[in-house]
Design a protein around this motif. Sequence first.
Motif, PDB file in Angstrom:
ATOM      1  N   SER A   8       0.839  -1.200   0.000  1.00  0.00           N
ATOM      2  CA  SER A   8       0.000   0.000   0.000  1.00  0.00           C
ATOM      3  C   SER A   8       0.873   1.248   0.000  1.00  0.00           C
ATOM      4  N   PRO A   9       0.498   2.297  -0.757  1.00  0.00           N
ATOM      5  CA  PRO A   9      -0.665   2.430  -1.640  1.00  0.00           C
ATOM      6  C   PRO A   9      -0.407   1.816  -3.018  1.00  0.00           C
ATOM      7  N   ALA A  10      -1.481   1.681  -3.799  1.00  0.00           N
ATOM      8  CA  ALA A  10      -1.367   1.130  -5.144  1.00  0.00           C
ATOM      9  C   ALA A  10      -2.527   1.646  -5.983  1.00  0.00           C
ATOM     10  N   ASP A  11      -2.389   1.501  -7.293  1.00  0.00           N
ATOM     11  CA  ASP A  11      -3.446   1.929  -8.215  1.00  0.00           C
ATOM     12  C   ASP A  11      -4.364   0.739  -8.472  1.00  0.00           C
ATOM     13  N   LEU A  12      -5.612   0.829  -8.013  1.00  0.00           N
ATOM     14  CA  LEU A  12      -6.565  -0.263  -8.153  1.00  0.00           C
ATOM     15  C   LEU A  12      -6.911  -0.531  -9.615  1.00  0.00           C
ATOM     16  N   VAL A  13      -6.913   0.502 -10.446  1.00  0.00           N
ATOM     17  CA  VAL A  13      -7.201   0.311 -11.869  1.00  0.00           C
ATOM     18  C   VAL A  13      -6.087  -0.499 -12.523  1.00  0.00           C
ATOM     19  N   GLU A  14      -4.851  -0.067 -12.315  1.00  0.00           N
ATOM     20  CA  GLU A  14      -3.714  -0.746 -12.936  1.00  0.00           C
ATOM     21  C   GLU A  14      -3.571  -2.183 -12.443  1.00  0.00           C
ATOM     22  N   ARG A  15      -3.813  -2.381 -11.158  1.00  0.00           N
ATOM     23  CA  ARG A  15      -3.551  -3.679 -10.545  1.00  0.00           C
ATOM     24  C   ARG A  15      -4.713  -4.662 -10.638  1.00  0.00           C
ATOM     25  N   VAL A  16      -5.953  -4.155 -10.669  1.00  0.00           N
ATOM     26  CA  VAL A  16      -7.090  -5.064 -10.553  1.00  0.00           C
ATOM     27  C   VAL A  16      -8.178  -4.825 -11.592  1.00  0.00           C
ATOM     28  N   THR A  17      -8.802  -3.643 -11.587  1.00  0.00           N
ATOM     29  CA  THR A  17     -10.010  -3.465 -12.399  1.00  0.00           C
ATOM     30  C   THR A  17      -9.736  -3.436 -13.897  1.00  0.00           C
ATOM     31  N   SER A  18      -8.501  -3.173 -14.304  1.00  0.00           N
ATOM     32  CA  SER A  18      -8.162  -3.263 -15.731  1.00  0.00           C
ATOM     33  C   SER A  18      -7.687  -4.660 -16.126  1.00  0.00           C
ATOM     34  N   PRO A  19      -6.701  -5.237 -15.435  1.00  0.00           N
ATOM     35  CA  PRO A  19      -6.217  -6.555 -15.890  1.00  0.00           C
ATOM     36  C   PRO A  19      -7.218  -7.686 -15.701  1.00  0.00           C
ATOM     37  N   PHE A  20      -8.148  -7.566 -14.742  1.00  0.00           N
ATOM     38  CA  PHE A  20      -9.113  -8.637 -14.508  1.00  0.00           C
ATOM     39  C   PHE A  20      -9.991  -8.884 -15.738  1.00  0.00           C
TER      40      PHE A  20
END
Length: 394
Positions: free
Chosen positions: A126-138
Amino acid sequence: MYEAVEPPGLDFDPVFAELLRNEPLARLRLSHGEGECWLATRYEDVRLITSDPRFSRAAIVGRPFPKMTRHHIPMDKAVSFVDPPGHARVRGVIAGAFSHPSVERLRPRAQRILDGLLEELLRAGSPADLVERVTSPFPLTLISELIGIPPADRPLMREWAQVILGRASDDGAATRTSQVKADAGVYFRSLAARRRAAPRDDLMSVLAAAVEAGRLEEEELVALTGLMQFNGWHAVRNNTSNMMYILLTRPDLMHRLRAAPDLVRGAVEELLRYIPHKHGVGQPRIATEDVEVGSTLVRAGEVVYVSYVAANRDQRVYPKPDDIDFERRDAPHLAFGHGPHVCVAPMLARMESELLLSTLIERLPGLRLAVPADRIQWQTEILIRGPVALPVAW
């Protein structure tokens, strides 16, 4: 002249709000293309126009019309511009893959992909970009696996989607969009040829076999693959990012879901209704004969657009439409469209959204924004709304 505005965050477009109140079927000029068009914002009018065969998508092909962008977003031979019964022929090739039973069979694989991304997120710290890490690659990983796009080529799919779904802000950008469409066509045709020679358990093999059997034209294969790949990633990437933004900026809603996880399914449906997921309007239709829409006569040959975003805020249908109510039992929302051209994979999008919300809520109980909400940057180069990044901490 109507141009897509960019309200702060996920605020509802004030132009649409005004039209919905006072002129639900309005005569407009758009920022590109030729002539005037109608724009319907009322729920019942939108349902009529999108399901009545007197309003044709196919009739738009080959003629000038008013539009939101310099370029034509769908690829050539797109199912978006095929009327029934040809429309059903094209969609029928892939319908089984996106049925409710098929999507439920995918759920364990989707959960494993998501769990792996969360493990990587936690390892990164933490912290991290939720878009880059999860909501985009998923969603990119899941739709790519379904179609059969090799992992090494998935960044290219993401790059192409950004261009094809973009505004094309100048003539140079419009030229680049045309080139990207051509490149994507070459790629998909090549992949289909490889699957004809050596079929696999993926959608490209299904599509290639349909071309071989004469059920599908090769250009229809290209356009359908692009629709699934590009929209299948981008729409879920943005909708889930928008959902998390709302939950992270509305502690009362986040607390409600943490206290009652069984509300996640209803939350997804209500957030799909509430979120203005795109700027402006989508694809047009042509009236093939005179049609009464409400108390207004739309004449044969006139161009008609609808706004699903506005229809989802129609207070005639949704009491207190600007409130978020996870237990709302009003009419079904139109976030996936309506009529023959409804989204090809709404069950898949729902499943991905439900998994993402429930998993994040369960595994990261301390999840919060890592920056003030007013510092979140929003996409401006494409017509689909969503945050560029979503910095979070836990």
